[in-house]
Write a protein that holds these residues in place. Structure first.
Motif, PDB file in Angstrom:
ATOM      1  N   MET A  30     -61.602  -8.722  49.202  1.00 24.59           N
ATOM      2  CA  MET A  30     -60.669  -9.051  50.308  1.00 24.59           C
ATOM      3  C   MET A  30     -60.247 -10.465  50.419  1.00 24.59           C
ATOM      4  O   MET A  30     -58.997 -10.717  50.556  1.00 24.59           O
ATOM      5  CB  MET A  30     -61.205  -8.621  51.708  1.00 24.59           C
ATOM      6  N   PHE A  31     -61.324 -11.463  50.262  1.00 24.74           N
ATOM      7  CA  PHE A  31     -60.908 -12.875  50.386  1.00 24.74           C
ATOM      8  C   PHE A  31     -60.161 -13.106  49.107  1.00 24.74           C
ATOM      9  O   PHE A  31     -59.112 -13.887  49.303  1.00 24.74           O
ATOM     10  CB  PHE A  31     -62.087 -13.575  50.170  1.00 24.74           C
ATOM     11  N   ILE A  32     -60.451 -12.974  47.922  1.00 26.74           N
ATOM     12  CA  ILE A  32     -59.675 -13.229  46.711  1.00 26.74           C
ATOM     13  C   ILE A  32     -58.407 -12.551  46.658  1.00 26.74           C
ATOM     14  O   ILE A  32     -57.356 -12.912  46.562  1.00 26.74           O
ATOM     15  CB  ILE A  32     -60.306 -12.930  45.472  1.00 26.74           C
ATOM     16  N   GLY A  33     -58.291 -11.283  47.040  1.00 31.65           N
ATOM     17  CA  GLY A  33     -56.947 -10.327  46.933  1.00 31.65           C
ATOM     18  C   GLY A  33     -56.286 -10.894  47.972  1.00 31.65           C
ATOM     19  O   GLY A  33     -54.902 -11.227  47.570  1.00 31.65           O
ATOM     20  N   ALA A  34     -56.512 -11.427  49.250  1.00 35.06           N
ATOM     21  CA  ALA A  34     -55.300 -11.736  50.224  1.00 35.06           C
ATOM     22  C   ALA A  34     -54.818 -13.365  49.774  1.00 35.06           C
ATOM     23  O   ALA A  34     -53.763 -13.249  49.846  1.00 35.06           O
ATOM     24  CB  ALA A  34     -56.183 -12.033  51.364  1.00 35.06           C
ATOM     25  N   ILE A  35     -55.649 -14.051  49.161  1.00 35.79           N
ATOM     26  CA  ILE A  35     -55.114 -15.340  48.745  1.00 35.79           C
ATOM     27  C   ILE A  35     -54.028 -15.151  47.411  1.00 35.79           C
ATOM     28  O   ILE A  35     -53.222 -15.918  47.362  1.00 35.79           O
ATOM     29  CB  ILE A  35     -56.384 -16.186  48.122  1.00 35.79           C
ATOM     30  N   VAL A  36     -54.674 -14.278  46.491  1.00 34.30           N
ATOM     31  CA  VAL A  36     -53.592 -13.895  45.282  1.00 34.30           C
ATOM     32  C   VAL A  36     -52.200 -13.382  45.891  1.00 34.30           C
ATOM     33  O   VAL A  36     -51.320 -13.919  45.404  1.00 34.30           O
ATOM     34  CB  VAL A  36     -54.224 -13.192  44.253  1.00 34.30           C
ATOM     35  N   ILE A  37     -52.368 -12.423  46.901  1.00 36.10           N
ATOM     36  CA  ILE A  37     -51.098 -12.048  47.116  1.00 36.10           C
ATOM     37  C   ILE A  37     -50.113 -13.114  48.149  1.00 36.10           C
ATOM     38  O   ILE A  37     -48.908 -13.019  48.035  1.00 36.10           O
ATOM     39  CB  ILE A  37     -51.400 -10.928  48.133  1.00 36.10           C
ATOM     40  N   VAL A  38     -50.821 -13.733  49.032  1.00 39.52           N
ATOM     41  CA  VAL A  38     -50.263 -14.821  49.496  1.00 39.52           C
ATOM     42  C   VAL A  38     -49.478 -15.937  48.721  1.00 39.52           C
ATOM     43  O   VAL A  38     -48.318 -16.343  48.808  1.00 39.52           O
ATOM     44  CB  VAL A  38     -51.140 -15.728  50.395  1.00 39.52           C
ATOM     45  N   PHE A  39     -50.326 -16.252  47.589  1.00 40.36           N
ATOM     46  CA  PHE A  39     -49.775 -17.198  46.372  1.00 40.36           C
ATOM     47  C   PHE A  39     -48.398 -16.671  45.677  1.00 40.36           C
ATOM     48  O   PHE A  39     -47.515 -17.231  45.460  1.00 40.36           O
ATOM     49  CB  PHE A  39     -50.721 -17.324  45.365  1.00 40.36           C
ATOM     50  N   ILE A  40     -48.677 -15.171  45.422  1.00 40.76           N
ATOM     51  CA  ILE A  40     -47.442 -14.539  44.904  1.00 40.76           C
ATOM     52  C   ILE A  40     -46.175 -14.199  45.861  1.00 40.76           C
ATOM     53  O   ILE A  40     -45.061 -14.591  45.760  1.00 40.76           O
ATOM     54  CB  ILE A  40     -47.840 -13.255  44.355  1.00 40.76           C
ATOM     55  N   THR A  41     -46.570 -13.776  47.359  1.00 48.57           N
ATOM     56  CA  THR A  41     -45.546 -13.512  48.019  1.00 48.57           C
ATOM     57  C   THR A  41     -45.151 -14.304  49.079  1.00 48.57           C
ATOM     58  O   THR A  41     -44.036 -14.292  49.732  1.00 48.57           O
ATOM     59  CB  THR A  41     -45.828 -12.042  48.723  1.00 48.57           C
ATOM     60  N   ALA A  42     -46.089 -15.408  49.620  1.00 44.28           N
ATOM     61  CA  ALA A  42     -45.784 -16.195  50.573  1.00 44.28           C
ATOM     62  C   ALA A  42     -46.204 -17.548  50.051  1.00 44.28           C
ATOM     63  O   ALA A  42     -46.916 -18.569  50.775  1.00 44.28           O
ATOM     64  CB  ALA A  42     -46.439 -15.756  51.759  1.00 44.28           C
ATOM     65  N   ARG A  43     -45.542 -17.975  49.003  1.00 44.48           N
ATOM     66  CA  ARG A  43     -45.986 -19.274  48.296  1.00 44.48           C
ATOM     67  C   ARG A  43     -45.485 -20.512  49.384  1.00 44.48           C
ATOM     68  O   ARG A  43     -46.311 -21.500  49.275  1.00 44.48           O
ATOM     69  CB  ARG A  43     -45.427 -19.600  47.052  1.00 44.48           C
ATOM     70  N   GLU A  44     -44.492 -20.273  50.184  1.00 41.15           N
ATOM     71  CA  GLU A  44     -44.154 -21.651  50.975  1.00 41.15           C
ATOM     72  C   GLU A  44     -45.322 -21.692  52.095  1.00 41.15           C
ATOM     73  O   GLU A  44     -45.387 -22.955  52.480  1.00 41.15           O
ATOM     74  CB  GLU A  44     -42.702 -20.949  51.870  1.00 41.15           C
ATOM     75  N   LEU A  45     -46.142 -20.620  52.375  1.00 40.69           N
ATOM     76  CA  LEU A  45     -47.069 -21.130  53.515  1.00 40.69           C
ATOM     77  C   LEU A  45     -48.478 -21.114  52.807  1.00 40.69           C
ATOM     78  O   LEU A  45     -49.581 -21.359  53.313  1.00 40.69           O
ATOM     79  CB  LEU A  45     -47.440 -19.748  54.360  1.00 40.69           C
ATOM     80  N   PHE A  46     -48.610 -21.099  51.401  1.00 43.29           N
ATOM     81  CA  PHE A  46     -49.988 -21.129  50.710  1.00 43.29           C
ATOM     82  C   PHE A  46     -50.497 -22.651  51.113  1.00 43.29           C
ATOM     83  O   PHE A  46     -51.849 -22.386  51.008  1.00 43.29           O
ATOM     84  CB  PHE A  46     -49.520 -20.977  49.166  1.00 43.29           C
ATOM     85  N   PRO A  47     -49.935 -23.874  51.320  1.00 41.55           N
ATOM     86  CA  PRO A  47     -50.663 -24.760  51.490  1.00 41.55           C
ATOM     87  C   PRO A  47     -51.671 -24.778  52.646  1.00 41.55           C
ATOM     88  O   PRO A  47     -52.568 -25.568  53.044  1.00 41.55           O
ATOM     89  CB  PRO A  47     -49.535 -25.915  51.810  1.00 41.55           C
TER      90      PRO A  47
END
Length: 579
Positions: free
Chosen positions: A143-160
């Protein structure tokens, strides 16, 4: 971790269950990770575009993923539980069997309190840790890794925001997990102390009452109980701080996401659904880390338990059967050749250069003052102890050459303390002979002069004894313990002061039964009363771990000053020395 690896062999029979459980958890987590993205599309592509058909389609997809996730979660729970319960059951069985073969020195080394803890709380700790490992440890990292990967792909503006929040959460998890592991290790040590104190106090409850030391024992228990309270509180408080601290960090991340998201939505560079999905994934990151930390804490608590259990399983008992045991039928002659023994190797010997010989079918009586080594001597015959030096032989063969099972099967041993189990009288007698018939039980009871009082019980031989047989008198317990040794018709019969609580009439009845029914057996009788052994073929007079005199009753009365003094003392107390 080495101990955990050694215990992994108990999972092998259930390896299929152990594989299915994480696979089912992967399905559940995959469905959970899809849900925020589906919600994002419902908001941005459905509600924003007022596309009802699209909303209905995505809503159906969300329900489908929920159902599939539910099936995966239930399957994971079922198979993880099956693995963990079967693992702990097999391990507990081996642990119990190992303990039953322990010598007295091994039992003293580990203490009864610690062994009870091994079989109960340590086993429970391992079972819980394995269940969490199969269920949660897959869920947390995925869940930890999956959530980070999906955020990086779909919400890169908020990734920082994740780049700031995740390291802080990871540090908190690591620090508190390591600290709690050390504290729970200390808790387990105090649990041992509590179990030992409870076992000791319950075993000696009558002495405590007789000496009016109840308040003293309560104070001692309160002391260890307070230690357990303080250490448990310290460990639980550390874990208690972790949840609100991580939630605080996540809330800061949510505030930052809403602030940054509002600015980007206002600039038309970000959609509202992306912000909601990001908040969901941020919560998943926290849940993943929390789940992983919970497993790590449980493992930190289970690893010491695994080490303690492995220590017991790997204990090398000094009482083992030979690889090629002697299999000939035991007739019953006994020889002690310069036997010495001490309970603690650095202390003075309890037995010192003991030598004597008993022919098969003869009776040897052993008498002496308290602490002279009588009981220790007879415990050498069934190999409850092995001598430090010298040898014990049966039929001219060192007893170490017989298998323990074959040796003890040929011996009927009634110890000084009559130990009975919380089963029926018949079940207790069948400890001596598992296939004993009703006729065998009746005959054994008659031989031990116990049938009369057993017949008066409402259920007779099916009368259920309480723990420690507290619903019987001392004399009744001794007679049942003798009946248990009589029922196996042994080649060697050992009675260790078993008539101390029996009246003189019953004792004479028992002596007559032994002479008539066990004429071919070698009889070793320990007694503090001369009347119990005066007809023995030979009598050993023990004094300070040595044989002070040896001979028949008549010879000892003529030649042994110590025996004469015992006879005189017993006569003065009104103890009859003859029939």
């Amino acid at each position: 971790m080495q101990a955990v690896w050694k215990l992994s062999k108990y999972i092998k029979p259930y390896i299929l269950f152990a594989i299915i459980a994480p696979v089912m958890m992967v399905i559940e987590v995959s469905m959970d990770l899809l849900q925020p993205t589906i919600l994002q599309h419902i908001i941005d592509d459905g509600i924003a575009q007022t596309d009802t058909s699209y909303i209905v389609k995505m809503f159906g997809l969300m329900i489908a993923t929920s159902v599939i996730g539910l099936i995966g979660g239930i399957g994971c729970s079922i198979y993880a539980s099956r693995t963990a319960v079967n693992f702990s059951t097999d391990l507990r069985q081996d642990l119990y069997e190992t303990i039953t073969y322990f010598s007295n020195s091994s039992k003293d080394k580990f203490t009864l309190g610690k062994l009870v803890t091994n079989l109960t709380s340590d086993m429970e700790m391992l079972q819980r840790a394995l269940t969490m490992l199969l269920k949660v440890f897959v869920r947390g990292p995925m869940m930890f890794i999956g959530a980070i990967v999906i955020v990086f792909i779909t919400a890169r503006e908020l990734f920082p925001i994740l780049l700031v929040v995740v390291p802080i959460l990871a540090f908190c998890m690591y620090y508190f997990t390591a600290l709690s592991g050390k504290l729970f290790h200390k808790v387990q040590k105090v649990v041992d102390m509590v179990n030992t104190k409870v076992q000791e106090n319950l075993a000696g409850i009558r002495v405590i009452k007789a000496y009016n030391r109840k308040n003293h024992q309560i104070e001692q228990f309160t002391e260890v109980n307070t230690q357990l309270m303080k250490r448990s509180m310290a460990a639980d408080q550390i874990i208690g701080v972790l949840a609100p601290l991580t939630m605080f960090v996540v809330n800061l991340g949510i505030v930052a996401a809403l602030w940054m998201g509002a600015i980007k939505v206002d600039n038309n560079t970000l959609q509202v659904g992306v912000i909601l999905a990001f908040i969901n994934y941020l919560m998943m990151v926290m849940q993943g880390l929390m789940s992983s930390s919970m497993v790590l804490v449980q493992l930190a608590r289970a690893i010491p338990s695994a080490g303690r259990i492995v220590e017991v399983l790997e204990e090398n008992t000094d009482l083992t059967s030979p690889l090629k045991p002697e299999i000939k039928q035991i007739q019953g002659s006994i020889s002690f050749e310069n036997v010495s023994f001490s309970y603690l190797k650095e202390t003075e010997s309890v037995l010192k250069n003991i030598s004597f010989h008993v022919n098969a079918g003869e009776t040897v009586g052993i008498i002496g003052m308290t602490g002279s080594g009588k009981s220790t001597l007879v415990k050498m015959i069934p190999r409850l102890f092995d001598p430090d030096s010298g040898s014990v032989k049966i039929d001219g063969v060192p007893i170490g050459s017989y298998s323990l099972e074959h040796l003890r099967q040929s011996i009927g041993f009634s110890p000084q303390k009559a130990t009975l189990f919380s089963k029926t009288i018949a079940d207790n007698l069948r400890y001596g002979k598992s296939d004993a018939t009703s006729e065998d039980i009746v005959q054994a009871l008659q031989s031990a002069n116990a049938k009369e009082f057993v017949d008066k019980l409402d259920a007779g031989t099916e009368h259920l004894l309480t723990q420690g047989a507290t619903n019987l008198s001392g004399g009744q317990k001794q007679r049942l313990a003798m009946a248990r040794s009589f029922i196996r018709k042994p080649s060697i019969l050992i009675l260790d002061d078993v008539t101390s609580a029996v009246d003189s009439i019953s004792e004479k009845t028992i002596q007559r039964a032994i002479e008539e029914q066990f004429s071919d057996a070698t009889k070793v009788i320990v007694s503090s009363k001369i009347s119990s052994i005066r007809h023995a073929d030979q009598i050993l007079v023990m004094d300070d771990g040595k044989i002070a005199a040896q001979g028949t009753h008549e010879q000892l009365l003529q030649e042994s000053i110590l025996y004469q003094e015992m006879a005189k003392t017993q006569a003065e107390k009104g103890v009859t020395l003859s029939e």
